[in-house]
Enzyme design. Structure first.
Site, PDB file in Angstrom:
ATOM      1  N   SER A 168       0.856  -1.189   0.000  1.00  0.00           N
ATOM      2  CA  SER A 168       0.000   0.000   0.000  1.00  0.00           C
ATOM      3  C   SER A 168       0.893   1.241   0.000  1.00  0.00           C
ATOM      4  O   SER A 168       1.744   1.372  -0.878  1.00  0.00           O
ATOM      5  CB  SER A 168      -0.948  -0.037   1.212  1.00  0.00           C
ATOM      6  OG  SER A 168      -1.836   1.060   1.193  1.00  0.00           O
ATOM      7  N   HIS A 195      -2.529  -1.175  -3.298  1.00  0.00           N
ATOM      8  CA  HIS A 195      -3.618  -0.228  -3.111  1.00  0.00           C
ATOM      9  C   HIS A 195      -3.345   1.025  -3.939  1.00  0.00           C
ATOM     10  O   HIS A 195      -2.252   1.597  -3.869  1.00  0.00           O
ATOM     11  CB  HIS A 195      -3.747   0.171  -1.644  1.00  0.00           C
ATOM     12  CG  HIS A 195      -4.130  -0.950  -0.734  1.00  0.00           C
ATOM     13  ND1 HIS A 195      -4.010  -0.870   0.637  1.00  0.00           N
ATOM     14  CD2 HIS A 195      -4.648  -2.181  -0.995  1.00  0.00           C
ATOM     15  CE1 HIS A 195      -4.424  -1.998   1.178  1.00  0.00           C
ATOM     16  NE2 HIS A 195      -4.808  -2.807   0.210  1.00  0.00           N
ATOM     17  N   ASP A 288      -4.859  -5.098   5.588  1.00  0.00           N
ATOM     18  CA  ASP A 288      -5.117  -5.894   4.395  1.00  0.00           C
ATOM     19  C   ASP A 288      -3.884  -6.735   4.069  1.00  0.00           C
ATOM     20  O   ASP A 288      -2.762  -6.236   4.078  1.00  0.00           O
ATOM     21  CB  ASP A 288      -5.444  -4.971   3.221  1.00  0.00           C
ATOM     22  CG  ASP A 288      -5.951  -5.716   2.002  1.00  0.00           C
ATOM     23  OD1 ASP A 288      -6.471  -6.847   2.165  1.00  0.00           O
ATOM     24  OD2 ASP A 288      -5.836  -5.179   0.886  1.00  0.00           O
TER      25      ASP A 288
END
Length: 355
Positions: A168, A195, A288
């Site tokens: 991310s 992400h 995540d």
């Protein structure tokens, strides 16, 4: 609670008005300066000592890319690129010279406005370093690789081994450092869930492809996984793999916090490849990827995480380490060699034709 000091750099008065209204609404962010071009942004970075700068890329006098380079050369400041989706490839060049993240220009209300607030609060606390001026990058020094004899059975077995990466905030820079040192004949496919804001994944793929030995592309429905190829998940769908060694795209739930979802990719890798899977979780915010890494470990696969010292945000990887689903936590620059060792060991152990 201390107030976050922010400079907005954008040549559009309308864009500055929108950014100012969003960032000022909760009282914890103070707009200390507004620059209409990159040269003004450089001056304000020195004079006003902001904790973060939001930077447009397409500006007169000095563009955003040049301004980022100048600021990072003088005294590093966290920079969030807020620009049009049409500037996607340039946005990733901005990451290369020191910006922390990219996102599209938001509307006054909606998910992008909330994400802007979240990102400013997060990135204002990130420690950045002053950098050298950009120069033409020499081709990556690739690790020598010995090609093994092949047979039809051996090649088929090759397709059962895969590296899956979750990341991310700070991920694009980490991916570049990792992937550009891997050789063109890396003997496994690499699939990545990063992400990212909608509309920027194509630019990221082009940027990585221009700097890596292996081909890089956005994964397509029913595309066959091939060793020595890098596949990025689109943001609009969640990437998975099928038992037939092909990619498939799933619709993301409307209430999903992450686009794309790392857990979805890693879980599918665990389900299909089992003990032949390698999972890697890099820098990023949130949790995540933790459940997906757990699935890979429980299936007998191998799991790695980027360590704290080399991470922009020690979040996702920290959560995975704390959950006990990471077998090896390593500095970013040690990961390419270790991945090669893992895949080479796999290949040598399978070098005889299968029965």
């Amino acid at each position: 609670m201390s107030v976050i000091r922010v400079v907005i750099a954008d040549d559009s008065q309308v864009a500055r008005d929108v950014l100012r209204d969003i960032l000022s609404r909760d009282g914890d962010i103070e707009i200390v300066g507004e620059a209409k071009n990159g040269r003004e942004a450089v001056t304000m970075a020195k004079r006003l000592a902001p904790q973060l700068i939001t930077m447009d890329l397409n500006m007169p006098v000095m563009d955003g890319l040049s301004a980022i380079e100048e600021i990072m050369y003088t005294k590093g400041v966290p920079i969030l690129v807020v620009s049009d989706r049409s500037d996607a490839q340039t946005a990733y060049q901005a990451l290369e010279v020191g910006a922390l993240e990219v996102m599209p220009k938001p509307a006054l209300e909606g998910a992008d406005a909330e994400r802007l607030l979240e990102r400013v609060r997060l990135l204002a606390g990130v420690t950045v370093i002053t950098r050298l001026r950009r120069h033409t990058m020499a081709p990556a020094a690739l690790t020598p690789f010995t090609t093994l004899p092949t047979s039809s059975a051996y090649i088929a077995r090759d397709y059962q081994h895969v590296v899956a990466i979750a990341c991310s905030t700070g991920g694009p820079q980490a991916l570049l450092r990792l992937l550009r040192t891997l050789p063109v004949d890396f003997p496994a496919p690499i699939v990545i869930a990063q992400h990212i804001s909608h509309g920027f994944i194509g630019g990221m793929a082009e940027w990585l492809a221009s700097l890596c030995a292996m081909p890089v592309s956005v994964g397509q429905e029913n595309e066959l996984l091939r060793p020595g190829h890098i596949y990025l998940s689109p943001s609009e769908s969640d990437l998975c793999v099928t038992p037939g060694h092909r990619l498939t795209l799933q619709s993301s739930p409307q209430n999903s916090l992450y686009h794309p979802n790392c857990d979805v990719l890693l879980q599918s890798i665990a389900d299909v490849y089992g003990s032949d899977a390698i999972g890697l979780i890099l820098t990023g915010m949130g949790r995540d990827g933790v459940n997906g890494m757990r699935a890979i470990k429980q299936a007998g696969g191998t799991t790695f995480a980027q360590d704290e010292a080399s991470s922009v945000i020690y979040g996702m990887n920290q959560e995975a380490v704390k959950a006990g689903v990471v077998q090896y936590e390593l500095p970013l620059d040690s990961l390419p060699e270790r991945l090669l060792r893992e895949v080479r060991a796999y290949r040598y152990s399978r070098s005889e034709p299968l029965a």
